[in-house]
Write a protein that holds these residues in place. Structure first.
Motif, PDB file in Angstrom:
ATOM      1  N   ARG A 137       0.924  -1.091  -0.127  1.00 50.57           N
ATOM      2  CA  ARG A 137      -0.085   0.120   0.051  1.00 50.57           C
ATOM      3  C   ARG A 137       1.024   1.424   0.035  1.00 50.57           C
ATOM      4  N   ILE A 138       0.308   2.303  -0.519  1.00 50.42           N
ATOM      5  CA  ILE A 138       0.910   3.588  -0.774  1.00 50.42           C
ATOM      6  C   ILE A 138       0.215   4.572   0.017  1.00 50.42           C
ATOM      7  N   ALA A 139       0.816   5.269   0.741  1.00 47.17           N
ATOM      8  CA  ALA A 139       0.269   6.408   1.645  1.00 47.17           C
ATOM      9  C   ALA A 139       0.821   7.660   1.008  1.00 47.17           C
ATOM     10  N   TYR A 140      -0.101   8.748   1.142  1.00 48.07           N
ATOM     11  CA  TYR A 140       0.267  10.165   0.752  1.00 48.07           C
ATOM     12  C   TYR A 140      -0.092  10.936   2.055  1.00 48.07           C
ATOM     13  N   ILE A 141       0.871  11.485   2.707  1.00 47.18           N
ATOM     14  CA  ILE A 141       0.813  12.369   4.061  1.00 47.18           C
ATOM     15  C   ILE A 141       1.198  13.877   3.603  1.00 47.18           C
ATOM     16  N   THR A 142       0.101  14.638   3.677  1.00 46.97           N
ATOM     17  CA  THR A 142       0.452  16.122   3.704  1.00 46.97           C
ATOM     18  C   THR A 142       0.949  16.510   5.041  1.00 46.97           C
ATOM     19  N   GLU A 193       3.245  10.234  18.116  1.00 49.50           N
ATOM     20  CA  GLU A 193       3.227   8.992  17.896  1.00 49.50           C
ATOM     21  C   GLU A 193       1.890   8.659  18.248  1.00 49.50           C
ATOM     22  N   ASP A 194       1.092   9.154  19.492  1.00 48.88           N
ATOM     23  CA  ASP A 194      -0.368   8.705  19.626  1.00 48.88           C
ATOM     24  C   ASP A 194      -1.293   9.042  18.345  1.00 48.88           C
ATOM     25  N   ILE A 195      -1.026  10.128  17.857  1.00 50.74           N
ATOM     26  CA  ILE A 195      -1.846  10.600  16.705  1.00 50.74           C
ATOM     27  C   ILE A 195      -1.621   9.322  15.540  1.00 50.74           C
ATOM     28  N   ALA A 196      -0.456   9.125  15.347  1.00 50.28           N
ATOM     29  CA  ALA A 196      -0.033   8.117  14.262  1.00 50.28           C
ATOM     30  C   ALA A 196      -0.789   6.949  14.382  1.00 50.28           C
ATOM     31  N   GLU A 197      -0.983   6.511  15.706  1.00 49.76           N
ATOM     32  CA  GLU A 197      -1.629   5.226  16.151  1.00 49.76           C
ATOM     33  C   GLU A 197      -3.092   5.234  15.737  1.00 49.76           C
ATOM     34  N   GLY A 198      -3.659   6.470  15.863  1.00 44.33           N
ATOM     35  CA  GLY A 198      -5.012   6.608  15.316  1.00 44.33           C
ATOM     36  C   GLY A 198      -5.148   6.690  13.898  1.00 44.33           C
ATOM     37  N   VAL A 199      -4.144   7.290  13.263  1.00 41.43           N
ATOM     38  CA  VAL A 199      -4.141   7.434  11.868  1.00 41.43           C
ATOM     39  C   VAL A 199      -3.943   5.776  11.196  1.00 41.43           C
ATOM     40  N   TYR A 200      -3.201   5.259  11.708  1.00 38.42           N
ATOM     41  CA  TYR A 200      -2.785   3.708  11.250  1.00 38.42           C
ATOM     42  C   TYR A 200      -4.113   2.888  11.499  1.00 38.42           C
ATOM     43  N   PHE A 201      -4.883   2.979  12.547  1.00 36.79           N
ATOM     44  CA  PHE A 201      -6.240   2.271  12.800  1.00 36.79           C
ATOM     45  C   PHE A 201      -7.248   2.343  11.592  1.00 36.79           C
ATOM     46  N   PHE A 202      -7.367   3.748  11.398  1.00 35.13           N
ATOM     47  CA  PHE A 202      -8.171   4.135   9.981  1.00 35.13           C
ATOM     48  C   PHE A 202      -7.573   3.826   8.794  1.00 35.13           C
ATOM     49  N   ALA A 203      -6.364   3.930   8.648  1.00 37.79           N
ATOM     50  CA  ALA A 203      -5.643   3.475   7.461  1.00 37.79           C
ATOM     51  C   ALA A 203      -5.686   1.907   7.106  1.00 37.79           C
ATOM     52  N   SER A 204      -5.715   0.986   8.022  1.00 37.41           N
ATOM     53  CA  SER A 204      -5.596  -0.198   7.992  1.00 37.41           C
ATOM     54  C   SER A 204      -6.972  -0.838   8.109  1.00 37.41           C
ATOM     55  N   ASP A 205      -6.893  -2.270   7.508  1.00 35.18           N
ATOM     56  CA  ASP A 205      -8.121  -3.149   7.580  1.00 35.18           C
ATOM     57  C   ASP A 205      -8.632  -3.392   8.939  1.00 35.18           C
ATOM     58  N   ILE A 265      -3.594   5.365   0.442  1.00 35.50           N
ATOM     59  CA  ILE A 265      -4.201   5.869   1.916  1.00 35.50           C
ATOM     60  C   ILE A 265      -3.677   7.573   1.800  1.00 35.50           C
ATOM     61  N   VAL A 266      -4.458   8.170   2.144  1.00 37.00           N
ATOM     62  CA  VAL A 266      -4.414   9.751   1.917  1.00 37.00           C
ATOM     63  C   VAL A 266      -4.589  10.359   3.580  1.00 37.00           C
ATOM     64  N   VAL A 267      -3.662  10.969   3.926  1.00 41.60           N
ATOM     65  CA  VAL A 267      -3.563  11.547   5.116  1.00 41.60           C
ATOM     66  C   VAL A 267      -3.368  13.041   5.062  1.00 41.60           C
ATOM     67  N   SER A 268      -4.627  13.795   5.373  1.00 40.27           N
ATOM     68  CA  SER A 268      -4.658  15.195   5.254  1.00 40.27           C
ATOM     69  C   SER A 268      -4.215  15.828   6.642  1.00 40.27           C
ATOM     70  N   ASN A 269      -2.925  16.365   6.613  1.00 39.40           N
ATOM     71  CA  ASN A 269      -2.350  16.720   7.832  1.00 39.40           C
ATOM     72  C   ASN A 269      -1.922  18.066   7.850  1.00 39.40           C
ATOM     73  N   ARG A 288       5.102   5.308  11.435  1.00 39.05           N
ATOM     74  CA  ARG A 288       3.890   4.110  11.986  1.00 39.05           C
ATOM     75  C   ARG A 288       3.661   3.219  10.677  1.00 39.05           C
ATOM     76  N   LEU A 289       3.155   3.877   9.490  1.00 34.81           N
ATOM     77  CA  LEU A 289       2.718   3.351   8.272  1.00 34.81           C
ATOM     78  C   LEU A 289       3.889   2.433   7.613  1.00 34.81           C
ATOM     79  N   LEU A 290       5.134   2.945   7.357  1.00 36.56           N
ATOM     80  CA  LEU A 290       6.450   2.218   7.132  1.00 36.56           C
ATOM     81  C   LEU A 290       6.555   0.735   7.870  1.00 36.56           C
ATOM     82  N   ASP A 291       6.368   1.141   9.269  1.00 37.16           N
ATOM     83  CA  ASP A 291       6.690  -0.007  10.019  1.00 37.16           C
ATOM     84  C   ASP A 291       5.476  -1.067   9.625  1.00 37.16           C
TER      85      ASP A 291
END
Length: 698
Positions: free
Chosen positions: A437-442, A664-676, A518-522, A455-458
């Motif tokens: 999967r490919i993620a685009y993060i602003t 890192e806390d925000i990244a965990e929330g983003v990962y949850f919504f980005a993942s299955d 995955i698109v993360v508008s940040n 987090r997404l790279l991991d």
């Protein structure tokens, strides 16, 4: 018209550096030098060895030990632990146990019993080819120039002509113990040889020292390249059958086609793409010989394993309008390729063959445009592309002096579905949750953006970091690449308020990776001012970045994801202030509320397409944040009547849980919504604020 000589291979050997190295160090030095040039050998291909006197840890007596590149390594990047080490006498003793070609694979298991000093590095199938050659230093490389000769219909005759009796020739045979016996016997019987060409495969050379072996390898490759250059028929590949589109048109066509292809071949396993319109690729795809040569496949086993039995050739595209024509034909072309691959499997399978693998093509050739490659991750896709360029160079050289011959179909199958290769595949770890999967993060250069990328790279994704701050972006990408490798991340300077900039950034991302999942508008700013002091410019800046910017990015994401037709996940990083009103920050709060409602609207529109849109609401993420580095931090500190150093503690105490909120806390929330993990969630809001009753959703 012919050229007199090919571009010279530089001799990079440094005697001063070499003088500081021990014998294993010299072997590693030689290996890295050979692997640093793709004209000498491809990524992961070839191997080197040295027979060295070592002290036996059991007897404390000197013994001869074969140091040879282990299975799965790469000459250019390997370290000392990339070598297998075997007692040479034990390896030679396996000749007494060998029962013939029908029992090749059983001998491989015995290599482990020859291991010196408990070395855990797995041995390569090429180990006997090195061990049985009666010279101390041996190189095996996949040089395009030599394989071009080896892949000619009259390869043995040409080998004699090109090298004047200094190089032997062995017909094509799958690498293994029997080929090692033949190579060793030829080297023993012909002391005048400095190497052997393996039909359709590559080159073995040897010498008394590491330096001598290295220089012999270079000399033989250069001799082959010069001979081909002097004798190649012009124009290459019989000349052009069509013209290449302009560079800008090629990019636009590629950006339109790659998501279409990716979506159709990613149903079982997500694929990542790579695009190249290198001159040698354009020469081939635009040539008269394309239809004749492309179906023949590659000759070298390493090329074939990376690029599959043959490429898929798509219709010519000279103009952007041609995309529709290709798109309309794409399903039929892909179905025909899969059917052809299935028929190949049925024709060639053995009683104990592994089950058929993914029947989709890896290499896609588009006359007028270039070449796409798709694989399970970016590195594999890029390397497959490099291998096919090697194959193009081989076909060019061979067809320019003779008739090119590809690997016979049954031989190709027996390598692709070799039980030893299957065992290697089975030993690989299972794919991570975001593999392919490919993620685009602003706002990718900032604290939350950077933490989200990690987090997404991991979890196996590759990332596109978009940010307006070029210096910070470069630093962030450099740090990620050092940790995760060259194919893990790219940076694109983007102004999210500029429509053209956003559109261009998506095109860049598609050309680099083939699509986006995955698109993360940040991207963000922050401001504080009483309403009477809020200028129109300040209000508009908040709306431009936080509302319009999120709209523009989401719109391009929708267009792309609908084109791919395999769903997607969009995550807005909004704010607690989008739910909880804050005095003195009306512009910021209103813009953040706009983000949250936009996400809910998009969740409605995206659901029929499998596009999920969710929101993560942080609060007071100070560490690593660029928006807290200037006026905003000073303003917030002043309004709370504390120093800037005390501000984080103020927010911690304000929270219900009395905890700081980190990137890192925000990244965990983003990962949850980005993942299955959240595959059945859309239109939702996750507050990551350590608890704030005002922002409870109702």
């Amino acid at each position: 018209m012919t050229k007199a000589a090919a571009e010279p291979l530089p001799d990079l050997w440094n005697d001063a550096h070499a003088a500081e190295l021990d014998e294993p160090g010299l072997l590693l030095y030689r290996s890295n030098l050979l692997g640093s040039d793709l004209r000498i050998t491809n990524f992961g291909g070839g191997n080197t060895s040295a027979k060295l006197a070592m002290t036996d840890p059991l007897t404390q007596q000197p013994v001869d030990v074969l140091w040879v590149k282990g299975s799965g390594g790469d000459l250019g990047s390997m370290k000392r632990d990339g070598f297998s080490t075997l007692y040479l006498d034990k390896l030679l003793g396996l000749k007494q146990l060998y029962r013939g070609v029908a029992h090749e694979d059983e001998i491989v298991a015995l290599f482990n019993h020859c291991t010196f000093n408990l070395n855990p590095r797995a041995t390569s199938i090429d180990t006997p080819l090195h061990g049985f050659v009666p010279y101390r230093h041996v190189d095996h490389v996949h040089a395009d120039a030599v394989i071009a000769i080896a892949a000619c219909a009259n390869a043995e005759e040409l080998t004699k002509e090109v090298f004047g009796g200094a190089i032997g020739f062995l017909p094509w045979q799958r690498p293994g113990f029997d080929l090692g016996l033949k190579l060793g016997a030829m080297a023993t019987e012909h002391p005048e040889y400095v190497g052997v060409v393996l039909g359709g495969h590559g080159l073995f050379t040897w010498g008394p020292t590491s330096k001598a072996a290295y220089q012999t390898t270079l000399r033989i490759i250069q001799q082959a390249a010069d001979w081909l250059a002097a004798h190649e028929k012009q124009p290459a590949f019989g000349g052009a059958a069509c013209d290449a589109a302009t560079p800008d048109t090629r990019r636009k066509i590629a950006a339109a086609l790659m998501p279409l292809i990716r979506g159709k071949i990613s149903r079982g396993e997500r694929k990542v793409g790579h695009f190249t319109d290198a001159p040698e690729v354009l020469d081939f795809v635009n040539s008269r010989a394309l239809d004749e040569l492309a179906p023949l496949g590659t000759s070298c086993p390493d090329h074939f394993l990376r690029t599959k039995i043959r490429p898929l050739v798509l219709p010519h595209a000279g103009h952007v309008d041609d995309v529709d024509k290709i798109a309309n034909a794409l399903d039929a072309l892909l179905d025909a390729y899969r059917a052809d691959y299935s028929a190949y499997y049925q024709r060639c399978k053995r009683p104990n063959s592994p089950a058929m693998r993914d029947p989709n093509a890896v290499i896609y050739l588009v006359p007028g445009v270039g070449m796409f490659s798709f694989a399970k991750d970016k590195a594999t896709a890029r390397i497959a592309s490099e291998f096919y360029i090697n194959a193009i160079n081989v076909m060019r050289g061979a067809s320019g002096v003779s008739r090119y011959v590809g690997l016979p179909e049954q031989e190709a199958f027996d390598i692709e579905y070799w039980l030893l290769e299957e065992a290697k595949l089975q030993r690989m770890p299972p794919p991570k949750s975001l593999a392919g999967r490919i993620a685009y993060i602003t706002g990718g250069a900032g604290g939350i953006g950077g933490a989200t990328a990690l987090r997404l790279l991991d979890e196996g994704a590759c990332v596109v970091l978009a940010d307006i701050d070029q210096e910070a972006l470069d630093a962030r990408v450099q740090a990620i690449v050092q940790q995760f490798g060259r194919d893990s991340a790219i940076g694109i300077r983007v102004d999210v308020t500029d429509e053209a900039s956003v559109i261009a950034s998506f095109e860049h991302a598609i050309l680099t990776h083939g699509g986006i999942d995955i698109v993360v508008s940040n991207a963000g700013i922050a401001s504080a001012a009483p309403i009477e002091d809020t200028s129109l410019a300040l209000w508009q800046k908040n709306m431009d970045v936080l509302a319009t910017g999120y709209f523009l990015v989401a719109r391009e994401a929708f267009r792309l994801m609908q084109s791919q037709q395999c769903g997607g996940a969009i995550v807005f990083v909004a704010s607690k202030n989008g739910l909880a009103a804050s005095a003195g920050a009306s512009a910021y709060c209103a813009a953040k509320a706009s983000e949250i409602h936009l996400a809910r609207c998009l969740a409605l529109e995206g659901a029929p397409h499998g596009i999920r849109v969710n929101t993560v609401n942080p609060d007071a993420v100070l560490r690593g944040s660029k928006i807290w580095a200037g006026d905003w931090r000073r303003q917030r500190a002043a309004s709370n009547k504390v120093s800037e150093d005390e501000l984080e503690e103020v927010y911690r105490q304000r929270s219900m849980l009395k905890l700081p909120v980190l990137p890192e806390d925000i990244a965990e929330g983003v990962y949850f919504f980005a993942s299955d993990l959240s595959a059945k969630s859309t239109g939702n809001i996750l507050n990551v604020d350590a608890g704030n009753a005002q922002s409870f959703t109702r």
